[in-house]
Design an enzyme around this catalytic site. Sequence first.
Site, mmCIF file in Angstrom:
data_model
loop_
_atom_site.group_PDB
_atom_site.id
_atom_site.type_symbol
_atom_site.label_atom_id
_atom_site.label_comp_id
_atom_site.label_asym_id
_atom_site.label_seq_id
_atom_site.Cartn_x
_atom_site.Cartn_y
_atom_site.Cartn_z
ATOM 1 N N ASP A 66 0.932 -1.212 -0.090
ATOM 2 C CA ASP A 66 0.083 -0.006 -0.130
ATOM 3 C C ASP A 66 1.012 1.354 -0.061
ATOM 4 O O ASP A 66 1.565 1.328 1.280
ATOM 5 C CB ASP A 66 -0.929 -0.043 1.360
ATOM 6 C CG ASP A 66 -1.965 1.221 1.182
ATOM 7 O OD1 ASP A 66 -1.721 2.186 0.235
ATOM 8 O OD2 ASP A 66 -2.825 1.195 2.221
ATOM 9 N N VAL A 67 1.056 1.826 -1.249
ATOM 10 C CA VAL A 67 2.086 3.074 -1.468
ATOM 11 C C VAL A 67 1.706 4.161 -0.299
ATOM 12 O O VAL A 67 2.311 5.259 -0.140
ATOM 13 C CB VAL A 67 2.153 3.653 -2.757
ATOM 14 C CG1 VAL A 67 2.705 2.220 -3.477
ATOM 15 C CG2 VAL A 67 0.589 3.979 -3.053
ATOM 16 N N ASN A 93 3.909 4.239 -10.477
ATOM 17 C CA ASN A 93 2.703 4.132 -11.097
ATOM 18 C C ASN A 93 1.637 4.046 -10.679
ATOM 19 O O ASN A 93 0.300 4.528 -10.772
ATOM 20 C CB ASN A 93 2.963 2.964 -12.027
ATOM 21 C CG ASN A 93 1.570 2.615 -13.056
ATOM 22 O OD1 ASN A 93 1.247 3.463 -13.837
ATOM 23 N ND2 ASN A 93 0.734 1.672 -12.700
ATOM 24 N N TYR A 161 -7.422 15.060 -8.434
ATOM 25 C CA TYR A 161 -6.315 14.530 -9.363
ATOM 26 C C TYR A 161 -5.536 15.429 -9.945
ATOM 27 O O TYR A 161 -4.026 15.118 -9.943
ATOM 28 C CB TYR A 161 -7.106 13.749 -10.506
ATOM 29 C CG TYR A 161 -6.281 12.844 -11.398
ATOM 30 C CD1 TYR A 161 -6.111 11.442 -11.053
ATOM 31 C CD2 TYR A 161 -5.830 13.371 -12.586
ATOM 32 C CE1 TYR A 161 -5.267 10.710 -11.734
ATOM 33 C CE2 TYR A 161 -5.070 12.180 -13.431
ATOM 34 C CZ TYR A 161 -4.861 11.090 -12.963
ATOM 35 O OH TYR A 161 -3.896 10.194 -13.767
ATOM 36 N N LYS A 165 -1.093 15.626 -9.580
ATOM 37 C CA LYS A 165 -0.186 15.377 -10.695
ATOM 38 C C LYS A 165 0.650 16.608 -11.070
ATOM 39 O O LYS A 165 1.814 16.573 -11.416
ATOM 40 C CB LYS A 165 -1.066 15.170 -12.064
ATOM 41 C CG LYS A 165 -1.783 13.648 -11.971
ATOM 42 C CD LYS A 165 -0.719 12.406 -11.729
ATOM 43 C CE LYS A 165 -1.460 11.177 -11.626
ATOM 44 N NZ LYS A 165 -0.439 9.936 -11.387
#
Length: 256
Positions: A66-67, A93, A161, A165
């Site tokens: 789990d990042v 990713n 989102y 990013k």
Amino acid sequence: MTTTSDKNPRVALVTGAGSGIGRAVALALLQDGYRVVLAGRRPEPLDAMVEAATAAGQQALAVPTDVRDAQSVQALFDQTEQHFGRLDVVFNNAGVNAPAVPMDELPLDAWKDVIDTNLTGVFLCARAAFALMRRQNPQGGRIINNGSISAHAPRPFSSPYTASKHAVLGLTKCIALDGREFNIVCSQIDIGNALTELAERMTKGVRQANGSIAAEPMMDVQHVAEAVRYMAGLPLSTNVLNMTVMASQMPFVGRG
């Protein structure tokens, strides 16, 4: 050429490796002779990839991760070092999105989940990779972050989102700068409309900036894998700082 010698093949780590872009990139790197660490939240697809890689004479290691969790990320990199001894390439990713709703209708938990995965997760993995690449011998390595066209221009109702990013773009540049002393390079690939399980909905119509709903062109995810394969294969004396790979006719350049 992916190896310094037949006895010392290069090692790559891919997060979100169980499906979509991550899976395609991991398979491409395995075909190139890398030993690949497969990280993701679901163990079943990772184990299936390891089984297939082993049958093909390739080397892969599955590490459910789990990042968003610092301890889980540290365990991933500890296992990588213990199993393979070093790390040459990381493809950050793993990522999620939030419901496309007006900002005032977005639950705070949805915002936090996107930021924790897409930004903090990239930071945690990059930090652990940086530490390992800095102390290993030979020193150095390459970190590739999966950005997005949203790192440059937003879609409607995409504040978490898009914010994540844009932040990854800044983080990429900082890692590229701070890594110079230690032969650590950092790249970002910004992807537009690769046809994966998650992106398939876009073929049926996506909200546009003018409020209309329109289907958008897609590209084969294999083209993304080829792009990452190229970036990963460069010598550390050369870097692609930022690459955009997109379906040619998608609404990004100009007004669509």
